[in-house]
Write an enzyme that holds these catalytic residues in place. Structure first.
Site, PDB file in Angstrom:
ATOM      1  N   ASP A 263       0.876  -1.174   0.000  1.00 60.93           N
ATOM      2  CA  ASP A 263       0.000   0.000   0.000  1.00 60.93           C
ATOM      3  C   ASP A 263       0.911   1.220   0.000  1.00 60.93           C
ATOM      4  OD1 ASP A 263      -2.193   1.866   0.415  1.00 60.93           O
ATOM      5  OD2 ASP A 263      -3.342   0.189   1.193  1.00 60.93           O
ATOM      6  N   HIS A 297       1.439   2.004  -3.230  1.00 60.54           N
ATOM      7  CA  HIS A 297       0.405   2.824  -3.867  1.00 60.54           C
ATOM      8  C   HIS A 297       0.874   4.260  -4.030  1.00 60.54           C
ATOM      9  CE1 HIS A 297      -3.183  -0.011  -2.765  1.00 60.54           C
ATOM     10  NE2 HIS A 297      -2.245  -0.600  -3.476  1.00 60.54           N
TER      11      HIS A 297
END
Length: 491
Positions: A263, A297
Protein backbone atom coordinates in the site's frame (compact mmCIF):
# COMPACT_ATOMS: atom_id res chain seq x y z
CA UNK A 1 23.62 5.17 32.13
CA UNK A 2 22.90 7.14 35.29
CA UNK A 3 25.39 9.17 37.31
CA UNK A 4 24.62 9.36 41.02
CA UNK A 5 26.38 11.67 43.46
CA UNK A 6 26.94 10.58 47.08
CA UNK A 7 28.84 12.13 49.98
CA UNK A 8 31.32 10.07 52.01
CA UNK A 9 32.86 11.94 54.99
CA UNK A 10 32.15 15.24 53.31
CA UNK A 11 33.67 14.26 49.96
CA UNK A 12 31.38 14.12 46.92
CA UNK A 13 31.91 10.99 44.84
CA UNK A 14 30.31 9.96 41.54
CA UNK A 15 28.91 6.47 41.13
CA UNK A 16 27.89 5.27 37.69
CA UNK A 17 24.85 3.00 37.53
CA UNK A 18 24.32 1.21 34.21
CA UNK A 19 21.12 -0.31 32.91
CA UNK A 20 21.14 -4.06 32.41
CA UNK A 21 21.14 -6.04 29.18
CA UNK A 22 18.95 -9.14 29.27
CA UNK A 23 20.14 -11.83 26.83
CA UNK A 24 16.97 -13.69 25.81
CA UNK A 25 18.84 -16.79 24.68
CA UNK A 26 20.69 -17.06 27.99
CA UNK A 27 17.40 -16.56 29.82
CA UNK A 28 15.98 -19.64 28.10
CA UNK A 29 14.24 -18.38 24.96
CA UNK A 30 14.09 -20.99 22.20
CA UNK A 31 16.36 -19.66 19.42
CA UNK A 32 15.05 -22.15 16.84
CA UNK A 33 11.64 -20.48 16.50
CA UNK A 34 9.64 -23.52 17.63
CA UNK A 35 8.62 -22.82 21.23
CA UNK A 36 6.88 -19.46 21.83
CA UNK A 37 8.69 -17.12 24.19
CA UNK A 38 5.99 -14.44 24.56
CA UNK A 39 5.69 -14.83 28.32
CA UNK A 40 9.45 -14.75 28.88
CA UNK A 41 9.92 -11.63 26.76
CA UNK A 42 7.16 -9.69 28.48
CA UNK A 43 8.18 -10.80 31.96
CA UNK A 44 11.73 -9.67 31.20
CA UNK A 45 10.44 -6.29 30.02
CA UNK A 46 8.50 -5.95 33.28
CA UNK A 47 11.61 -6.79 35.29
CA UNK A 48 13.79 -4.33 33.36
CA UNK A 49 11.15 -1.61 33.73
CA UNK A 50 11.01 -2.21 37.49
CA UNK A 51 14.77 -1.49 37.59
CA UNK A 52 14.36 1.76 35.67
CA UNK A 53 14.89 0.32 32.19
CA UNK A 54 17.15 -1.95 30.20
CA UNK A 55 17.89 -3.70 26.91
CA UNK A 56 16.10 -6.84 25.77
CA UNK A 57 18.77 -8.46 23.60
CA UNK A 58 18.12 -11.05 20.90
CA UNK A 59 21.33 -12.76 19.67
CA UNK A 60 21.36 -14.56 16.31
CA UNK A 61 18.55 -17.09 16.05
CA UNK A 62 14.81 -17.23 15.47
CA UNK A 63 12.39 -16.36 18.27
CA UNK A 64 8.65 -17.03 18.08
CA UNK A 65 6.41 -14.66 20.01
CA UNK A 66 3.03 -12.99 20.10
CA UNK A 67 2.42 -9.40 21.19
CA UNK A 68 5.27 -7.58 22.91
CA UNK A 69 4.17 -4.85 25.32
CA UNK A 70 6.94 -2.34 25.87
CA UNK A 71 7.42 -0.10 28.90
CA UNK A 72 9.29 3.14 29.52
CA UNK A 73 13.08 3.11 29.09
CA UNK A 74 13.11 -0.23 27.27
CA UNK A 75 15.24 -1.09 24.23
CA UNK A 76 14.64 -4.07 21.97
CA UNK A 77 17.97 -4.88 20.30
CA UNK A 78 18.13 -7.47 17.51
CA UNK A 79 21.61 -8.63 16.60
CA UNK A 80 22.44 -9.39 12.96
CA UNK A 81 21.02 -12.83 12.27
CA UNK A 82 18.26 -12.48 14.86
CA UNK A 83 14.69 -12.96 13.63
CA UNK A 84 11.76 -12.21 15.90
CA UNK A 85 8.80 -13.92 14.22
CA UNK A 86 5.28 -13.23 15.41
CA UNK A 87 2.51 -15.75 15.88
CA UNK A 88 -0.28 -15.91 13.30
CA UNK A 89 -2.85 -17.15 15.84
CA UNK A 90 -5.31 -14.28 16.09
CA UNK A 91 -6.24 -15.17 19.69
CA UNK A 92 -2.65 -14.53 20.76
CA UNK A 93 -3.30 -10.79 20.44
CA UNK A 94 -5.93 -10.68 23.16
CA UNK A 95 -6.87 -8.94 25.36
CA UNK A 96 -8.06 -5.92 23.39
CA UNK A 97 -6.15 -2.67 23.86
CA UNK A 98 -6.83 0.95 22.99
CA UNK A 99 -5.47 1.60 19.49
CA UNK A 100 -6.15 3.87 16.54
CA UNK A 101 -7.14 1.76 13.54
CA UNK A 102 -7.36 3.55 10.18
CA UNK A 103 -7.94 6.83 11.98
CA UNK A 104 -10.54 5.62 14.49
CA UNK A 105 -9.74 4.99 18.16
CA UNK A 106 -11.21 1.67 19.28
CA UNK A 107 -10.75 -1.38 21.43
CA UNK A 108 -9.15 -4.00 19.23
CA UNK A 109 -6.53 -6.72 18.98
CA UNK A 110 -3.13 -5.65 20.27
CA UNK A 111 -0.51 -4.48 17.78
CA UNK A 112 2.40 -6.91 17.52
CA UNK A 113 4.65 -4.43 19.35
CA UNK A 114 2.67 -2.02 21.55
CA UNK A 115 3.10 0.55 24.27
CA UNK A 116 0.67 2.98 25.89
CA UNK A 117 1.74 6.15 27.71
CA UNK A 118 5.42 5.19 27.83
CA UNK A 119 8.62 7.21 27.37
CA UNK A 120 12.03 6.45 25.86
CA UNK A 121 11.25 3.46 23.65
CA UNK A 122 13.86 2.02 21.29
CA UNK A 123 13.89 -0.73 18.67
CA UNK A 124 17.29 -1.14 17.09
CA UNK A 125 19.84 -3.55 15.63
CA UNK A 126 20.47 -5.29 12.32
CA UNK A 127 18.03 -8.13 12.88
CA UNK A 128 14.59 -8.79 11.40
CA UNK A 129 11.08 -8.39 12.73
CA UNK A 130 8.80 -10.80 10.82
CA UNK A 131 5.06 -10.17 11.14
CA UNK A 132 4.21 -13.55 9.56
CA UNK A 133 1.28 -11.82 7.88
CA UNK A 134 0.07 -14.37 5.30
CA UNK A 135 -2.75 -15.80 7.43
CA UNK A 136 -3.96 -12.28 8.26
CA UNK A 137 -3.99 -11.30 4.56
CA UNK A 138 -5.88 -14.44 3.52
CA UNK A 139 -8.43 -13.80 6.29
CA UNK A 140 -8.92 -10.27 4.96
CA UNK A 141 -9.48 -11.44 1.37
CA UNK A 142 -11.89 -14.17 2.46
CA UNK A 143 -13.84 -11.82 4.74
CA UNK A 144 -14.22 -9.24 1.96
CA UNK A 145 -15.49 -11.99 -0.34
CA UNK A 146 -18.06 -13.21 2.21
CA UNK A 147 -19.30 -9.66 2.84
CA UNK A 148 -19.66 -9.00 -0.89
CA UNK A 149 -21.51 -12.27 -1.49
CA UNK A 150 -23.95 -11.46 1.35
CA UNK A 151 -25.01 -8.00 0.26
CA UNK A 152 -22.49 -6.06 2.34
CA UNK A 153 -23.07 -7.92 5.61
CA UNK A 154 -21.47 -10.75 7.52
CA UNK A 155 -23.91 -13.66 7.79
CA UNK A 156 -22.57 -14.57 11.25
CA UNK A 157 -19.94 -13.47 13.76
CA UNK A 158 -17.14 -15.57 15.15
CA UNK A 159 -15.85 -15.19 18.71
CA UNK A 160 -13.39 -12.36 18.01
CA UNK A 161 -15.85 -10.44 15.86
CA UNK A 162 -18.50 -10.59 18.59
CA UNK A 163 -15.93 -9.48 21.17
CA UNK A 164 -15.16 -6.44 19.03
CA UNK A 165 -18.86 -5.55 18.76
CA UNK A 166 -19.31 -5.83 22.52
CA UNK A 167 -16.20 -3.72 23.23
CA UNK A 168 -17.10 -0.89 20.82
CA UNK A 169 -20.82 -0.31 21.31
CA UNK A 170 -20.42 3.48 21.70
CA UNK A 171 -18.08 3.97 18.74
CA UNK A 172 -19.17 6.85 16.49
CA UNK A 173 -18.77 6.01 12.80
CA UNK A 174 -19.68 8.00 9.70
CA UNK A 175 -22.39 6.35 7.61
CA UNK A 176 -20.27 5.96 4.49
CA UNK A 177 -17.45 4.36 6.52
CA UNK A 178 -19.65 1.73 8.18
CA UNK A 179 -19.22 -0.79 5.33
CA UNK A 180 -15.45 -0.69 5.92
CA UNK A 181 -16.01 -1.78 9.53
CA UNK A 182 -18.43 -4.56 8.64
CA UNK A 183 -15.64 -7.15 9.07
CA UNK A 184 -15.82 -6.43 12.86
CA UNK A 185 -12.36 -7.78 13.55
CA UNK A 186 -9.24 -6.02 12.45
CA UNK A 187 -5.71 -6.98 11.54
CA UNK A 188 -3.39 -5.23 14.01
CA UNK A 189 -0.64 -2.79 13.06
CA UNK A 190 2.86 -4.22 13.44
CA UNK A 191 4.20 -1.44 15.69
CA UNK A 192 1.91 1.06 17.37
CA UNK A 193 3.11 3.21 20.23
CA UNK A 194 0.09 5.08 21.58
CA UNK A 195 0.49 8.40 23.46
CA UNK A 196 4.23 7.86 23.93
CA UNK A 197 7.27 10.16 23.79
CA UNK A 198 10.91 9.86 22.72
CA UNK A 199 10.79 6.95 20.29
CA UNK A 200 13.68 5.60 18.22
CA UNK A 201 13.34 2.86 15.59
CA UNK A 202 16.65 2.35 13.84
CA UNK A 203 18.32 -0.01 11.34
CA UNK A 204 16.03 -3.01 11.78
CA UNK A 205 14.38 -4.82 8.90
CA UNK A 206 10.61 -5.28 9.13
CA UNK A 207 8.77 -7.72 6.88
CA UNK A 208 5.34 -9.30 6.35
CA UNK A 209 3.26 -6.92 8.44
CA UNK A 210 -0.36 -8.01 9.01
CA UNK A 211 -1.51 -4.40 8.42
CA UNK A 212 0.16 -0.97 8.70
CA UNK A 213 3.79 -1.44 9.69
CA UNK A 214 5.16 1.46 11.79
CA UNK A 215 2.16 3.41 13.08
CA UNK A 216 2.80 5.69 16.08
CA UNK A 217 -0.36 7.44 17.27
CA UNK A 218 -0.56 10.59 19.42
CA UNK A 219 3.21 10.46 19.99
CA UNK A 220 5.85 13.19 20.38
CA UNK A 221 9.51 13.10 19.30
CA UNK A 222 9.71 10.10 16.98
CA UNK A 223 12.83 9.13 15.02
CA UNK A 224 12.71 6.39 12.36
CA UNK A 225 16.12 5.98 10.75
CA UNK A 226 17.73 3.47 8.42
CA UNK A 227 14.77 1.08 8.56
CA UNK A 228 14.00 -1.40 5.77
CA UNK A 229 10.34 -2.33 5.31
CA UNK A 230 9.36 -5.05 2.86
CA UNK A 231 5.77 -6.24 2.61
CA UNK A 232 4.67 -8.17 -0.50
CA UNK A 233 2.94 -6.19 -3.24
CA UNK A 234 1.98 -9.31 -5.24
CA UNK A 235 1.71 -13.11 -5.09
CA UNK A 236 0.22 -12.86 -2.51
CA UNK A 237 -0.25 -9.16 -1.97
CA UNK A 238 -0.24 -7.89 1.60
CA UNK A 239 -3.33 -5.62 1.58
CA UNK A 240 -3.09 -2.27 3.41
CA UNK A 241 0.46 -3.02 4.51
CA UNK A 242 1.57 0.63 4.53
CA UNK A 243 5.16 1.33 5.53
CA UNK A 244 5.33 4.25 7.98
CA UNK A 245 2.13 5.98 9.13
CA UNK A 246 2.50 8.60 11.87
CA UNK A 247 -0.99 9.53 13.09
CA UNK A 248 -1.55 12.75 15.08
CA UNK A 249 2.13 12.82 16.02
CA UNK A 250 4.45 15.79 16.60
CA UNK A 251 8.13 16.19 15.83
CA UNK A 252 8.74 13.16 13.64
CA UNK A 253 11.94 12.52 11.69
CA UNK A 254 11.98 9.80 9.02
CA UNK A 255 15.30 9.34 7.24
CA UNK A 256 17.39 6.92 5.18
CA UNK A 257 14.65 4.29 4.94
CA UNK A 258 14.04 1.74 2.19
CA UNK A 259 10.38 0.85 1.69
CA UNK A 260 8.56 -1.56 -0.63
CA UNK A 261 5.02 -2.46 0.46
CA UNK A 262 1.49 -3.45 -0.57
CA UNK A 263 0.00 0.00 0.00
CA UNK A 264 1.36 3.51 0.64
CA UNK A 265 5.05 3.76 1.56
CA UNK A 266 4.83 6.74 3.95
CA UNK A 267 1.48 8.23 4.93
CA UNK A 268 0.78 11.13 7.27
CA UNK A 269 -2.57 10.98 9.06
CA UNK A 270 -4.55 12.57 11.91
CA UNK A 271 -7.83 10.73 12.40
CA UNK A 272 -11.02 9.96 10.54
CA UNK A 273 -14.10 12.20 10.39
CA UNK A 274 -15.95 12.92 13.66
CA UNK A 275 -13.64 10.66 15.67
CA UNK A 276 -10.57 12.46 14.34
CA UNK A 277 -12.09 15.90 14.99
CA UNK A 278 -13.02 14.82 18.53
CA UNK A 279 -9.34 14.31 19.37
CA UNK A 280 -8.40 17.31 17.23
CA UNK A 281 -4.69 16.57 17.20
CA UNK A 282 -2.72 17.43 14.07
CA UNK A 283 0.20 15.55 12.61
CA UNK A 284 2.81 18.30 12.56
CA UNK A 285 6.51 19.10 12.34
CA UNK A 286 7.43 16.12 10.16
CA UNK A 287 10.60 15.67 8.10
CA UNK A 288 11.07 12.91 5.52
CA UNK A 289 14.47 12.74 3.83
CA UNK A 290 16.89 10.43 2.01
CA UNK A 291 14.37 7.62 1.54
CA UNK A 292 13.87 5.20 -1.36
CA UNK A 293 10.39 3.92 -2.17
CA UNK A 294 9.82 1.06 -4.60
CA UNK A 295 6.54 -0.83 -4.81
CA UNK A 296 3.62 0.95 -3.13
CA UNK A 297 0.41 2.82 -3.87
CA UNK A 298 2.06 6.16 -3.11
CA UNK A 299 5.55 7.38 -2.28
CA UNK A 300 4.56 9.98 0.31
CA UNK A 301 0.84 10.40 0.98
CA UNK A 302 -1.14 12.76 3.21
CA UNK A 303 -4.61 11.51 4.14
CA UNK A 304 -7.16 10.45 3.60
CA UNK A 305 -7.57 10.27 7.39
CA UNK A 306 -6.54 13.87 8.16
CA UNK A 307 -9.47 15.24 10.18
CA UNK A 308 -7.16 16.57 12.90
CA UNK A 309 -5.06 18.48 10.36
CA UNK A 310 -1.59 18.07 8.88
CA UNK A 311 0.88 20.95 8.98
CA UNK A 312 4.55 21.83 8.60
CA UNK A 313 5.82 18.89 6.56
CA UNK A 314 9.20 18.83 4.74
CA UNK A 315 9.87 16.06 2.19
CA UNK A 316 13.29 16.06 0.50
CA UNK A 317 15.97 14.02 -1.27
CA UNK A 318 13.83 10.97 -1.99
CA UNK A 319 13.58 8.50 -4.89
CA UNK A 320 10.29 6.92 -5.98
CA UNK A 321 10.84 4.03 -8.40
CA UNK A 322 7.80 1.89 -9.23
CA UNK A 323 5.13 3.34 -6.93
CA UNK A 324 1.61 3.91 -8.28
CA UNK A 325 1.78 7.59 -7.32
CA UNK A 326 4.52 9.94 -6.19
CA UNK A 327 3.24 12.73 -3.92
CA UNK A 328 -0.46 12.29 -3.10
CA UNK A 329 -2.82 14.35 -0.94
CA UNK A 330 -6.31 12.94 -0.55
CA UNK A 331 -9.42 13.86 1.44
CA UNK A 332 -13.15 14.31 0.96
CA UNK A 333 -16.19 16.16 2.23
CA UNK A 334 -17.09 15.08 5.73
CA UNK A 335 -13.47 14.57 6.70
CA UNK A 336 -12.60 18.13 7.70
CA UNK A 337 -9.07 19.11 8.69
CA UNK A 338 -6.53 21.52 7.24
CA UNK A 339 -3.44 20.41 5.29
CA UNK A 340 -1.02 23.33 5.06
CA UNK A 341 2.62 24.43 5.03
CA UNK A 342 3.98 21.54 2.98
CA UNK A 343 7.37 21.62 1.22
CA UNK A 344 8.56 18.99 -1.28
CA UNK A 345 12.07 19.36 -2.74
CA UNK A 346 14.70 17.32 -4.61
CA UNK A 347 12.65 14.31 -5.69
CA UNK A 348 13.45 11.83 -8.46
CA UNK A 349 10.65 9.68 -9.87
CA UNK A 350 10.73 6.79 -12.32
CA UNK A 351 8.31 4.11 -13.47
CA UNK A 352 5.31 5.71 -11.76
CA UNK A 353 2.30 3.54 -12.61
CA UNK A 354 -0.25 6.35 -12.19
CA UNK A 355 0.25 10.02 -11.29
CA UNK A 356 3.36 11.82 -10.13
CA UNK A 357 1.26 14.38 -8.20
CA UNK A 358 -2.27 14.15 -6.81
CA UNK A 359 -4.18 16.81 -4.86
CA UNK A 360 -7.68 15.41 -4.50
CA UNK A 361 -10.61 16.55 -2.37
CA UNK A 362 -12.90 14.03 -4.10
CA UNK A 363 -11.51 10.86 -2.52
CA UNK A 364 -15.15 10.01 -1.79
CA UNK A 365 -16.48 10.35 -5.34
CA UNK A 366 -20.12 10.40 -4.21
CA UNK A 367 -19.87 13.55 -2.08
CA UNK A 368 -22.17 16.51 -2.79
CA UNK A 369 -21.77 20.25 -2.22
CA UNK A 370 -22.45 21.29 1.38
CA UNK A 371 -22.03 24.46 3.47
CA UNK A 372 -18.51 25.14 4.73
CA UNK A 373 -18.14 23.71 8.25
CA UNK A 374 -15.79 21.59 10.35
CA UNK A 375 -16.58 18.82 7.85
CA UNK A 376 -14.90 20.76 5.02
CA UNK A 377 -11.33 19.69 4.19
CA UNK A 378 -8.76 22.35 3.21
CA UNK A 379 -5.53 22.05 1.18
CA UNK A 380 -3.38 25.21 1.07
CA UNK A 381 0.16 26.58 1.03
CA UNK A 382 1.84 23.60 -0.63
CA UNK A 383 5.05 24.05 -2.63
CA UNK A 384 6.96 21.54 -4.76
CA UNK A 385 10.34 22.15 -6.39
CA UNK A 386 13.27 20.44 -8.09
CA UNK A 387 11.53 17.30 -9.30
CA UNK A 388 12.80 15.06 -12.09
CA UNK A 389 10.69 12.26 -13.49
CA UNK A 390 10.39 9.93 -16.47
CA UNK A 391 8.51 6.78 -17.45
CA UNK A 392 5.41 8.18 -15.74
CA UNK A 393 1.84 7.41 -16.84
CA UNK A 394 0.45 10.88 -16.04
CA UNK A 395 1.96 13.96 -14.45
CA UNK A 396 -1.07 14.37 -12.19
CA UNK A 397 -4.04 16.47 -11.20
CA UNK A 398 -5.58 18.98 -8.81
CA UNK A 399 -9.26 18.53 -8.01
CA UNK A 400 -10.80 20.89 -5.46
CA UNK A 401 -14.37 21.08 -4.27
CA UNK A 402 -16.71 23.91 -5.19
CA UNK A 403 -17.08 25.28 -1.67
CA UNK A 404 -13.34 25.02 -0.90
CA UNK A 405 -10.97 25.24 -3.88
CA UNK A 406 -7.43 24.02 -3.32
CA UNK A 407 -5.23 27.11 -2.93
CA UNK A 408 -1.63 28.33 -2.88
CA UNK A 409 0.15 25.57 -4.77
CA UNK A 410 3.40 26.08 -6.65
CA UNK A 411 5.45 23.85 -8.96
CA UNK A 412 9.02 25.06 -9.62
CA UNK A 413 12.08 23.76 -11.45
CA UNK A 414 10.62 20.54 -12.81
CA UNK A 415 11.56 18.30 -15.69
CA UNK A 416 9.07 15.48 -16.21
CA UNK A 417 8.40 13.13 -19.13
CA UNK A 418 5.07 11.28 -19.03
CA UNK A 419 2.35 9.72 -21.13
CA UNK A 420 -0.19 12.40 -20.25
CA UNK A 421 -0.01 15.85 -18.70
CA UNK A 422 -1.26 17.70 -15.62
CA UNK A 423 -4.87 18.77 -15.02
CA UNK A 424 -6.09 21.40 -12.56
CA UNK A 425 -9.72 22.03 -11.69
CA UNK A 426 -11.34 24.17 -8.98
CA UNK A 427 -8.22 25.79 -7.52
CA UNK A 428 -6.88 29.28 -6.79
CA UNK A 429 -3.39 30.82 -6.76
CA UNK A 430 -1.64 28.04 -8.68
CA UNK A 431 1.87 28.78 -9.97
CA UNK A 432 4.10 26.99 -12.45
CA UNK A 433 7.66 28.34 -12.70
CA UNK A 434 10.45 26.90 -14.89
CA UNK A 435 8.51 23.75 -15.68
CA UNK A 436 9.17 21.32 -18.54
CA UNK A 437 6.28 18.86 -18.92
CA UNK A 438 6.81 16.61 -21.95
CA UNK A 439 3.95 14.26 -22.83
CA UNK A 440 3.00 11.77 -25.53
CA UNK A 441 -0.62 12.90 -25.92
CA UNK A 442 -2.82 15.84 -24.98
CA UNK A 443 -1.72 19.16 -23.47
CA UNK A 444 1.08 19.31 -20.93
CA UNK A 445 -1.16 21.51 -18.77
CA UNK A 446 -4.95 21.54 -18.79
CA UNK A 447 -6.41 24.12 -16.39
CA UNK A 448 -10.17 24.57 -15.91
CA UNK A 449 -12.37 26.65 -13.63
CA UNK A 450 -9.45 28.12 -11.72
CA UNK A 451 -8.53 31.56 -10.47
CA UNK A 452 -5.21 33.42 -10.14
CA UNK A 453 -3.02 31.27 -12.38
CA UNK A 454 0.64 32.20 -12.95
CA UNK A 455 2.71 30.61 -15.73
CA UNK A 456 6.42 31.40 -16.06
CA UNK A 457 8.64 29.51 -18.53
CA UNK A 458 6.26 26.60 -19.01
CA UNK A 459 7.39 24.45 -21.91
CA UNK A 460 7.79 21.01 -23.45
CA UNK A 461 10.78 19.30 -25.04
CA UNK A 462 8.67 17.76 -27.82
CA UNK A 463 5.63 19.79 -28.95
CA UNK A 464 2.83 17.71 -30.46
CA UNK A 465 1.65 18.91 -33.85
CA UNK A 466 -1.74 20.61 -33.59
CA UNK A 467 -1.80 20.26 -29.82
CA UNK A 468 -1.28 23.20 -27.40
CA UNK A 469 1.17 22.81 -24.55
CA UNK A 470 -1.22 24.67 -22.23
CA UNK A 471 -5.02 24.46 -22.54
CA UNK A 472 -7.02 26.95 -20.46
CA UNK A 473 -10.77 27.08 -19.86
CA UNK A 474 -12.86 29.36 -17.61
CA UNK A 475 -9.85 31.02 -15.98
CA UNK A 476 -10.10 34.19 -13.90
CA UNK A 477 -6.97 36.34 -13.54
CA UNK A 478 -4.18 34.79 -15.61
CA UNK A 479 -0.50 35.84 -15.81
CA UNK A 480 1.82 34.45 -18.51
CA UNK A 481 5.56 35.22 -18.62
CA UNK A 482 8.27 33.73 -20.85
CA UNK A 483 5.94 31.23 -22.47
CA UNK A 484 5.36 30.68 -26.20
CA UNK A 485 1.92 32.26 -26.61
CA UNK A 486 1.33 30.28 -29.81
CA UNK A 487 1.29 27.10 -27.69
CA UNK A 488 -1.43 28.32 -25.31
CA UNK A 489 -5.13 27.93 -26.05
CA UNK A 490 -7.72 29.90 -24.06
CA UNK A 491 -11.43 29.18 -24.00
Amino acid sequence: MKRLFIFIMGVMMAVVATSRTFDMKQLGADAKGIKPCTKLINQTIEKAASEGGGTIYFPAGTYLTATIHMKSNITLHLESGAIVRFSDRFEDYLPFVTARWEGTVMQTLSPLIYAHSADNLTITGRGTLDGNGLKWWLWEFETRKVIKENGGKLPSLDKLQQMWVDANKDLEISDYYKPSLERKMFRPPFIQFYECTNILIENVKIINSPFWTVNPAFCDNVTIHGVTINNPSSNPKGPNTDGINPSSCRNVRISDCFISVGDDCITIKSGRDADGRKYGKACENITITNCIMLSGHGGVVIGSEMSGGVKRIAISNCVFDGTNAGIRLKASRGRGGVVEDIRVDNIVMKNIQGDAFIFDLFYDRLSKVEPVSERTPIFRNIHLSNVTGNDIKRIGYIKGIEEMPISELSFSNMNIVAGKGFQAETATDIRFNNVSFTVEEGPSLNIRQCKDIFLNDVRTKQPIAGQPVVDLEAIENLSIIHCDSTQIVRK
